[in-house]
Design an enzyme around this catalytic site. Structure first.
Site, PDB file in Angstrom:
ATOM      1  N   ARG A   1     -19.702   1.415 -24.073  1.00 47.20           N
ATOM      2  CA  ARG A   1     -20.532   1.064 -23.416  1.00 47.20           C
ATOM      3  C   ARG A   1     -21.393  -0.564 -23.187  1.00 47.20           C
ATOM      4  O   ARG A   1     -20.166  -1.608 -23.254  1.00 47.20           O
ATOM      5  CB  ARG A   1     -21.141   1.722 -24.862  1.00 47.20           C
ATOM      6  CG  ARG A   1     -20.607   2.766 -25.145  1.00 47.20           C
ATOM      7  CD  ARG A   1     -21.366   3.879 -26.207  1.00 47.20           C
ATOM      8  NE  ARG A   1     -20.304   2.653 -27.943  1.00 47.20           N
ATOM      9  CZ  ARG A   1     -20.167   2.043 -28.269  1.00 47.20           C
ATOM     10  NH1 ARG A   1     -21.003   1.385 -28.442  1.00 47.20           N
ATOM     11  NH2 ARG A   1     -19.524   1.911 -29.165  1.00 47.20           N
TER      12      ARG A   1
ATOM     13  N   TYR B   1     -20.844   6.376 -17.190  1.00 43.11           N
ATOM     14  CA  TYR B   1     -19.955   6.610 -18.420  1.00 43.11           C
ATOM     15  C   TYR B   1     -20.949   6.918 -19.798  1.00 43.11           C
ATOM     16  O   TYR B   1     -22.007   7.269 -19.915  1.00 43.11           O
ATOM     17  CB  TYR B   1     -19.545   4.732 -19.486  1.00 43.11           C
ATOM     18  CG  TYR B   1     -18.907   5.239 -20.270  1.00 43.11           C
ATOM     19  CD1 TYR B   1     -17.386   5.260 -20.211  1.00 43.11           C
ATOM     20  CD2 TYR B   1     -19.539   4.652 -21.361  1.00 43.11           C
ATOM     21  CE1 TYR B   1     -16.779   5.787 -22.064  1.00 43.11           C
ATOM     22  CE2 TYR B   1     -18.680   4.911 -22.575  1.00 43.11           C
ATOM     23  CZ  TYR B   1     -17.764   5.667 -22.831  1.00 43.11           C
ATOM     24  OH  TYR B   1     -16.739   5.401 -23.940  1.00 43.11           O
TER      25      TYR B   1
ATOM     26  N   LYS C   1     -25.073   9.297 -28.359  1.00 45.93           N
ATOM     27  CA  LYS C   1     -25.619   7.802 -28.826  1.00 45.93           C
ATOM     28  C   LYS C   1     -26.651   7.166 -28.532  1.00 45.93           C
ATOM     29  O   LYS C   1     -27.547   7.541 -29.884  1.00 45.93           O
ATOM     30  CB  LYS C   1     -24.716   7.021 -28.388  1.00 45.93           C
ATOM     31  CG  LYS C   1     -22.910   6.894 -28.591  1.00 45.93           C
ATOM     32  CD  LYS C   1     -22.195   7.283 -29.713  1.00 45.93           C
ATOM     33  CE  LYS C   1     -20.834   7.300 -29.257  1.00 45.93           C
ATOM     34  NZ  LYS C   1     -20.449   7.339 -30.852  1.00 45.93           N
TER      35      LYS C   1
ATOM     36  N   HIS D   1     -22.956   7.721 -37.544  1.00 49.48           N
ATOM     37  CA  HIS D   1     -21.703   7.541 -36.837  1.00 49.48           C
ATOM     38  C   HIS D   1     -20.744   8.178 -37.889  1.00 49.48           C
ATOM     39  O   HIS D   1     -19.354   7.333 -38.396  1.00 49.48           O
ATOM     40  CB  HIS D   1     -21.286   6.260 -36.583  1.00 49.48           C
ATOM     41  CG  HIS D   1     -20.400   6.445 -35.178  1.00 49.48           C
ATOM     42  ND1 HIS D   1     -20.290   4.955 -34.933  1.00 49.48           N
ATOM     43  CD2 HIS D   1     -20.034   7.086 -34.517  1.00 49.48           C
ATOM     44  CE1 HIS D   1     -18.965   4.743 -33.617  1.00 49.48           C
ATOM     45  NE2 HIS D   1     -19.473   6.583 -33.450  1.00 49.48           N
TER      46      HIS D   1
ATOM     47  N   SER E   1     -16.067   2.736 -33.366  1.00 48.82           N
ATOM     48  CA  SER E   1     -15.519   3.819 -32.125  1.00 48.82           C
ATOM     49  C   SER E   1     -13.634   2.851 -32.062  1.00 48.82           C
ATOM     50  O   SER E   1     -13.541   1.715 -31.986  1.00 48.82           O
ATOM     51  CB  SER E   1     -16.189   2.788 -31.215  1.00 48.82           C
ATOM     52  OG  SER E   1     -17.281   3.047 -31.413  1.00 48.82           O
TER      53      SER E   1
ATOM     54  N   CYS F   1     -11.382   4.221 -33.906  1.00 49.32           N
ATOM     55  CA  CYS F   1     -10.487   3.532 -35.393  1.00 49.32           C
ATOM     56  C   CYS F   1      -9.722   4.777 -35.672  1.00 49.32           C
ATOM     57  O   CYS F   1      -9.411   5.114 -37.355  1.00 49.32           O
ATOM     58  CB  CYS F   1     -12.073   2.870 -36.296  1.00 49.32           C
ATOM     59  SG  CYS F   1     -11.734   1.567 -36.012  1.00 49.32           S
ATOM     60  N   GLY F   2      -9.551   6.253 -35.573  1.00 45.61           N
ATOM     61  CA  GLY F   2      -9.015   7.548 -35.462  1.00 45.61           C
ATOM     62  C   GLY F   2      -9.903   8.567 -35.997  1.00 45.61           C
ATOM     63  O   GLY F   2      -9.348   9.158 -36.962  1.00 45.61           O
TER      64      GLY F   2
ATOM     65  N   ASP G   1     -17.209  12.660 -34.771  1.00 47.97           N
ATOM     66  CA  ASP G   1     -18.332  11.650 -34.455  1.00 47.97           C
ATOM     67  C   ASP G   1     -19.275  11.282 -34.452  1.00 47.97           C
ATOM     68  O   ASP G   1     -20.417  10.159 -35.023  1.00 47.97           O
ATOM     69  CB  ASP G   1     -18.784  11.631 -32.846  1.00 47.97           C
ATOM     70  CG  ASP G   1     -18.915  10.668 -32.048  1.00 47.97           C
ATOM     71  OD1 ASP G   1     -18.000   8.837 -32.639  1.00 47.97           O
ATOM     72  OD2 ASP G   1     -19.554   9.908 -31.326  1.00 47.97           O
TER      73      ASP G   1
ATOM     74  N   ARG H   1     -11.133   8.642 -21.932  1.00 41.57           N
ATOM     75  CA  ARG H   1     -11.948   9.735 -22.233  1.00 41.57           C
ATOM     76  C   ARG H   1     -11.169  11.265 -22.380  1.00 41.57           C
ATOM     77  O   ARG H   1     -11.214  11.650 -20.713  1.00 41.57           O
ATOM     78  CB  ARG H   1     -13.245   9.737 -22.498  1.00 41.57           C
ATOM     79  CG  ARG H   1     -13.483   8.839 -23.267  1.00 41.57           C
ATOM     80  CD  ARG H   1     -13.833   8.606 -24.335  1.00 41.57           C
ATOM     81  NE  ARG H   1     -13.189   7.136 -24.953  1.00 41.57           N
ATOM     82  CZ  ARG H   1     -14.747   6.723 -25.801  1.00 41.57           C
ATOM     83  NH1 ARG H   1     -15.025   8.048 -26.693  1.00 41.57           N
ATOM     84  NH2 ARG H   1     -14.901   5.004 -26.544  1.00 41.57           N
TER      85      ARG H   1
HETATM   86  C1  OXD Z   1     -18.577   5.488 -29.465  1.00 40.77           C
HETATM   87  C2  OXD Z   1     -17.875   6.618 -29.292  1.00 40.77           C
HETATM   88  O1  OXD Z   1     -18.092   4.882 -29.011  1.00 40.77           O
HETATM   89  O2  OXD Z   1     -18.430   7.617 -29.394  1.00 40.77           O
HETATM   90  O3  OXD Z   1     -17.999   5.263 -30.646  1.00 40.77           O
HETATM   91  O4  OXD Z   1     -17.665   6.362 -27.915  1.00 40.77           O
HETATM   92 MN    MN Z   2     -18.849   7.013 -31.528  1.00 37.90          MN
END
Ligand code: OXD
Ligand code: MN
Length: 579
Positions: A69, A197, A206, A226, A248, A250-251, A275, A364
């Protein structure tokens, strides 16, 4: 073709502006998907993976300068600059439109324009919202088919409702100098140019489900967040649903698909989403939540049998990989996956460790949620699931305890607003520096954060039924820079404490910054964690926390007069209790 005049005339207008060769209305059928994949195999947009080990799986290699992003090129264009807030880049709407019109003009010559009707959320849910994305990228079409309920059923709902988010996307020439992601929340529009992307191009994610939806949610009295959503089922068959916000990479995906450790026999974690969470207050005073997405767009590196066996089980079929490496027998590969050796890196070059990782750190996988072994059938429920707890969390090497419970709804909003995390590769820019990321929404809130906190606080009126709010930190490190908490499946122990707190069971100790587990109330059986480490994980260091609170206070204050006084009061109360 559609019988909805406003949709047809918008498509006609865009076709004329972009001078596309042809217009394709996406139906979402298997056959259409197959054709689009075949076409991309011919053009090189997709590369076939080993069909014996990975049937229906393909690799996409993006332009090397288009891998994440781009927050600095993402704008929220409200008529009043203050409404976008200092958390967003702002451009005056007519100036933004003029700029985008120039870019879109003639940009689809020689290309097909795809019209993608989609529904965010179960097709029959009153909580769901629809959109239409126009794009010139067939990669976007096949990804949107996995990530949303796309095609004919969505078009029927749009034609019935007559209201939809208009998303216009072109990859343009992928020139980073001619790249913009513009949002017009007041008119429910998105315009994205110059990037293929995911977060910039799959507009349902998003752009719609967070930036536009958060704005819409505020005016309609709900929340677009989120957050992952999971259900924890105990051996008695009772399920508690939890929504959790982390920045983003962080698991979130790993937590959403957690497999309880051996010390939790008979327990099960169900995945609703990894997400995004849309939730609204039900008549019963509880929050009811849906996952607006229908697929996972997860970070590949670090995903393995040990860290996320559920994800591994879903990634060998019908998955699109973006920017991963390849093994000699054409299987996808990324750092941390297994002991195979990659031979090709994410740019298609012979793998050479001195040139960097085989897979891009933000590579991804895109896969339908239905392929996940822990996917809950409740994810399809039109009423959503009732949320017992909300968790905020960040990646903090020091200071922030393993888990903390807020003392009230207002205090919980402060925990969310004060969130901070070390940055990751999901966005372009430096990795590893601490930045404030309120509710993990810094790149995604479609309006002024100060108004957003006011909106969050407004739900505090009927506190009896509201979810309890917690803060967690799985990422504490000791002086040797080793993680102090094992994380992954063992996070179940913290979820257990959280659920017990929601049912009024586990004990807690009150500190100035919130309630922390009484050392005996956290189940540590079989973990072998030294008492000193546990103490350090739960410690509240007054001096450091006073400095942190001063920093938080300055941060909240930097949003100016719109910052809710009630939030500043929470902040001052914690500071006073620490002093
Ligand atoms: C992010 C995603 O960047 O979920 O948060 O792709
Ligand atoms: Mn995300």
């Amino acid at each position: 073709m559609t019988r909805l005049a406003q949709l047809q005339s918008w498509v006609d207008q865009v076709a004329a502006l972009t001078q596309c060769d042809s217009v394709h209305w996406c139906t979402g059928t298997e056959e259409e998907n197959r054709e689009l994949i075949q076409q991309q195999l011919k053009t090189g947009g997709l590369i076939e993976l080993n069909q014996e080990t990975h049937p229906g799986c393909y690799l996409h290699r993006s332009d090397p300068a288009d891998v994440a992003r781009v927050e600095q090129l993402t704008f929220v264009c409200t008529s009043n600059k203050e409404d976008a807030g200092r958390n967003n880049n702002w451009m005056e709407p007519s100036a933004a439109r003029a700029r985008m019109n120039e870019l879109f003009s003639g940009c689809m010559q020689g290309r097909t324009l795809y019209v993608i009707p989609y529904c965010m959320g179960p097709i029959d849910s009153p909580l769901s919202r629809c959109g239409v994305e126009i794009t010139d990228s067939p990669y976007v079409v096949v990804n949107m088919r996995l990530m949303t309920r796309m095609g004919n059923p969505a078009l029927r709902r749009i034609e019935k409702e007559g209201r939809f988010v208009r998303g216009l996307h072109s990859i343009g020439t992928l020139d980073p100098e001619r790249r913009f992601i513009m949002h017009f929340p007041e008119s429910l529009e998105i315009q994205s140019f110059g990037s293929g992307y995911g977060g910039n191009a799959l507009l349902g994610k998003k752009c719609h489900a967070l930036r536009i939806a958060s704005h819409q949610a505020r005016s309609e009295g709900w929340l677009a967040e989120h957050m992952l959503i999971l259900g924890v089922e105990n051996p008695q068959g009772e399920v508690h649903y939890i929504a959790a916000a982390f920045p983003s990479a962080c698991g979130k995906t790993n937590l959403a698909m957690l497999i309880p450790p051996a010390s939790y026999p008979g327990w099960k974690v169900w995945t609703i989403g990894d997400d995004i969470c849309w939730m609204r207050l039900g008549d019963d005073g509880r929050f009811w939540a849906i996952n607006p997405e229908a697929g996972f767009f997860g970070v590949a590196p670090g995903t393995s049998q040990e860290t996320n066996a559920n994800a591994m089980a879903m990634l060998h079929k019908d998955t699109i990989f973006t920017n991963v490496g390849l093994t000699a027998d054409n299987q996808p590969w990324w750092e941390g996956k297994d002991s195979n050796r990659p031979v090709t890196d994410w740019q298609g070059r012979p793998y050479d460790p001195s040139k960097g990782p085989a897979a891009h750190p933000n590579s991804r996988f895109t896969v339908s949620s239905s392929r996940c072994p822990s996917y809950s059938e409740k994810a399809e429920a039109s009423e959503g699931v009732p949320i017992s707890a909300i968790i905020f969390g960040g990646r903090r090497e020091r200071l922030v305890p393993l888990v903390l419970e807020s003392k009230s709804w207002g205090h919980g909003v402060l925990l969310g607003a004060a969130m901070a995390s070390e940055t990751t590769a999901a966005a372009t820019g430096a990795v590893g520096t601490v930045r404030r990321d309120p509710m993990a929404m810094l790149p995604f809130c479609g309006y002024n954060f100060a108004d957003y906190w006011t909106h969050w606080l407004s739900f505090g009126q009927r506190p009896d039924q509201l979810p309890k709010i917690f803060h967690v930190n799985w990422f504490r490190k000791d002086t040797d820079h080793s993680f102090m908490w094992p994380g992954f499946g063992e996070n179940m122990r913290v979820l257990d404490w959280i659920i017990q707190r929601c049912s009024g069971k586990a004990a807690a100790v009150e500190t100035a910054i919130g309630m922390v587990p009484d050392q005996s109330s956290l189940n540590l059986e079989g973990l072998g964690i030294p008492t000193a480490t546990l103490q350090a994980l739960l410690e509240v260091n007054t001096k450091d926390w006073l400095a942190e609170m001063a920093n938080i206070s300055d941060y909240l204050d930097s949003y100016g007069s719109r910052t809710p006084a009630a939030l500043m009061e929470q902040c001052h109360r914690v500071t006073a209790d620490l002093s």
